[in-house]
Design a protein around this motif. Structure first.
Motif, PDB file in Angstrom:
ATOM      1  N   CYS A 129     -47.491  -6.866  91.952  1.00 49.84           N
ATOM      2  CA  CYS A 129     -46.513  -5.943  92.384  1.00 49.84           C
ATOM      3  C   CYS A 129     -45.592  -6.541  93.636  1.00 49.84           C
ATOM      4  CB  CYS A 129     -47.051  -4.598  92.999  1.00 49.84           C
ATOM      5  SG  CYS A 129     -48.176  -3.713  91.906  1.00 49.84           S
ATOM      6  N   ASP A 159     -38.910  -3.519  90.054  1.00 50.99           N
ATOM      7  CA  ASP A 159     -39.464  -2.529  91.053  1.00 50.99           C
ATOM      8  C   ASP A 159     -40.812  -2.503  90.942  1.00 50.99           C
ATOM      9  OD1 ASP A 159     -39.755  -0.470  92.176  1.00 50.99           O
ATOM     10  OD2 ASP A 159     -38.778   1.127  91.068  1.00 50.99           O
ATOM     11  N   SER A 161     -42.832  -0.305  92.087  1.00 48.02           N
ATOM     12  CA  SER A 161     -43.523   0.784  91.855  1.00 48.02           C
ATOM     13  C   SER A 161     -43.828   1.060  90.190  1.00 48.02           C
ATOM     14  CB  SER A 161     -42.668   2.126  92.070  1.00 48.02           C
ATOM     15  OG  SER A 161     -42.350   2.167  93.456  1.00 48.02           O
ATOM     16  N   SER A 162     -42.959   0.534  89.559  1.00 53.53           N
ATOM     17  CA  SER A 162     -42.969   0.315  88.043  1.00 53.53           C
ATOM     18  C   SER A 162     -44.015  -0.618  87.708  1.00 53.53           C
ATOM     19  CB  SER A 162     -41.510   0.408  87.294  1.00 53.53           C
ATOM     20  OG  SER A 162     -41.319  -1.298  87.390  1.00 53.53           O
ATOM     21  N   PHE A 165     -47.225   1.261  88.614  1.00 50.72           N
ATOM     22  CA  PHE A 165     -47.373   2.269  87.319  1.00 50.72           C
ATOM     23  C   PHE A 165     -47.876   1.824  86.088  1.00 50.72           C
ATOM     24  CE2 PHE A 165     -45.679   5.081  83.965  1.00 50.72           C
ATOM     25  CZ  PHE A 165     -45.852   6.462  84.642  1.00 50.72           C
ATOM     26  N   GLU A 196     -40.308   1.738 100.426  1.00 53.37           N
ATOM     27  CA  GLU A 196     -40.927   1.224  99.043  1.00 53.37           C
ATOM     28  C   GLU A 196     -42.262   1.511  98.785  1.00 53.37           C
ATOM     29  OE1 GLU A 196     -39.264  -2.964  97.793  1.00 53.37           O
ATOM     30  OE2 GLU A 196     -41.391  -3.182  98.511  1.00 53.37           O
ATOM     31  N   LYS A 199     -43.057   4.880  98.006  1.00 48.66           N
ATOM     32  CA  LYS A 199     -42.501   5.246  96.731  1.00 48.66           C
ATOM     33  C   LYS A 199     -43.557   4.932  95.411  1.00 48.66           C
ATOM     34  CE  LYS A 199     -38.998   3.862  93.337  1.00 48.66           C
ATOM     35  NZ  LYS A 199     -37.779   2.727  93.128  1.00 48.66           N
ATOM     36  N   LEU A 200     -44.167   3.550  95.947  1.00 48.50           N
ATOM     37  CA  LEU A 200     -45.281   3.207  95.162  1.00 48.50           C
ATOM     38  C   LEU A 200     -46.389   3.883  95.163  1.00 48.50           C
ATOM     39  CD1 LEU A 200     -46.156  -0.682  94.917  1.00 48.50           C
ATOM     40  CD2 LEU A 200     -48.075   1.223  95.061  1.00 48.50           C
ATOM     41  N   ARG A 202     -46.520   7.221  95.605  1.00 50.88           N
ATOM     42  CA  ARG A 202     -46.082   8.478  94.736  1.00 50.88           C
ATOM     43  C   ARG A 202     -46.061   8.071  93.176  1.00 50.88           C
ATOM     44  NH1 ARG A 202     -42.169   8.951  98.716  1.00 50.88           N
ATOM     45  NH2 ARG A 202     -40.455   7.956  97.217  1.00 50.88           N
ATOM     46  N   ALA A 203     -45.726   7.001  92.989  1.00 46.78           N
ATOM     47  CA  ALA A 203     -45.185   6.684  91.575  1.00 46.78           C
ATOM     48  C   ALA A 203     -46.557   6.505  90.768  1.00 46.78           C
ATOM     49  CB  ALA A 203     -44.666   5.152  91.218  1.00 46.78           C
ATOM     50  N   ILE A 204     -47.629   6.020  91.379  1.00 46.15           N
ATOM     51  CA  ILE A 204     -49.004   5.599  90.724  1.00 46.15           C
ATOM     52  C   ILE A 204     -49.968   7.234  90.796  1.00 46.15           C
ATOM     53  CG2 ILE A 204     -49.450   3.456  90.816  1.00 46.15           C
ATOM     54  CD1 ILE A 204     -50.818   3.460  93.190  1.00 46.15           C
ATOM     55  N   LYS A 206     -48.495   9.842  89.938  1.00 50.34           N
ATOM     56  CA  LYS A 206     -48.039  10.470  88.438  1.00 50.34           C
ATOM     57  C   LYS A 206     -48.736  10.027  87.398  1.00 50.34           C
ATOM     58  CE  LYS A 206     -43.509  11.453  90.222  1.00 50.34           C
ATOM     59  NZ  LYS A 206     -42.559  10.357  90.891  1.00 50.34           N
TER      60      LYS A 206
END
Ligand SMILES: Nc1nc2c(ncn2[C@@H]2O[C@H](COP(=O)(O)OP(=O)(O)O)[C@@H](O)[C@H]2O)c(=O)[nH]1
Ligand SMILES: [Mg+2]
Length: 294
Positions: A129, A159, A161-162, A165, A196, A199-200, A202-204, A206
């Protein structure tokens, strides 16, 4: 067990020289120079409260320094031992995100953790990441080839975060036990870089609401007390669950660990004692304090 202790002791040799020898030398003088003692203790990065406790318990010379300092350090460090075995009880994959400043040892620690958990019979996947530096992905790729762990690669500018994810999703579909997320180094005072990380996280979350179970700050011991402030800011921004203290082999500032724990109360899971994949040890507070004062 003895082997492990001597490794910690060898690693901490330079700290030991600085801390114990400087203090013992003070005790050999006719009159104990408390100002010099105070300076030596502060130079060891033990943190203000620990230094004050020691100073108030070391009133006269001819006292066995170890007998005074050891119980104070053990008391200060009570509860500091993170137990990696306790982590392995989750039903879902265990996700550990590594964060910290530039060059603190995150990528190396990601590889070392992959090796450690593989040795425990666990299947591991690592997410690259750090999309900030082109070399970061390559560095992990070399480790992945050498140590044979799954890696979710990334390209510069992607990104983070992606990537995180995707790594967590891959962990679920490939039935992995452990997910290690390596991230880019960042300064704690850059709000956009802290955002950032949030955000990372929060993303995982999900992918599964228990993710990430752990966020560890990887801290270079040689930074001394400077590391305390940055770790505190990381903790405020994202909520740390643990630390890994690296470069205890070369550092003359092994006391950093005491200062950080005393200030923040975040358990230490592992210590880094070199650059090789096997140079990572679960943190054992008794061994550490003994090594510091041996
Ligand atoms: N001596 C020593 N070097 C380490 C340790 N951990 C990492 N390093 C070295 O520190 C440098 C930076 O490490 P790296 O993992 O790339 O840091 P990152 O920027 O946080 O990802 C590399 O040269 C590593 O080999 C350690 O525990 N001891
Ligand atoms: Mg890195």
């Amino acid at each position: 067990m003895f082997g492990l202790f001597s490794k910690v002791r060898t690693g901490l040799a330079s700290t030991k020289n600085k801390l114990v020898q400087r203090i013992q030398h003070l005790f050999r003088d006719k009159n104990l120079d408390t100002t010099a003692l105070e300076a030596a203790l502060y130079a060891a990065d033990l943190g203000v409260e620990t230094v004050e406790k020691i100073l108030s318990s070391v009133p006269h010379r001819d006292q066995d320094l170890r007998a005074v300092v050891e119980p104070i350090l053990l008391q200060t460090m009570a509860g500091s031992e993170g137990d990696p075995q306790m982590l392995l009880t989750t039903h879902e994959p265990l996700v550990i995100a590594l964060i910290g400043s530039n060059g603190s040892g995150k990528t190396t620690t990601a590889a070392k953790l992959a090796y450690y958990f593989a040795q425990q019979g666990k299947s591991v996947i690592v997410g690259a990441c750090d999309t900030f530096r082109a070399a970061a992905n390559e560095q992990l790729k070399r480790w992945a080839e050498q140590l044979q762990f799954d890696l979710v690669e990334s390209h510069t500018g992607a990104d983070p975060s992606s990537v995180a994810f995707d790594t967590c999703q891959a962990a679920l579909s490939r039935h992995k036990d452990i997910v290690i997320l390596d991230t880019a180094g960042r300064l704690h005072n850059k709000a956009n870089l802290m955002a950032e990380l949030q955000k990372l996280k929060r993303a995982i979350g999900k992918v599964h609401n228990s993710f990430p179970q752990h966020i560890w700050s990887v801290i270079d011991a040689s930074l001394g007390s400077n590391a305390i402030v940055s770790t505190e800011k990381f903790h405020e921004a994202i909520g740390l669950t643990g630390t890994v203290i690296t470069k205890l082999d070369g550092s003359s500032r092994g006391g950093t660990l005491v200062g950080i724990y005393q200030k923040l109360g975040i358990p230490v899971y592992f210590i880094g004692l070199g650059e090789r994949c096997e140079d990572l040890e679960p943190f054992h507070v008794n061994d550490y304090v003994k090594a510091l004062l041996a």
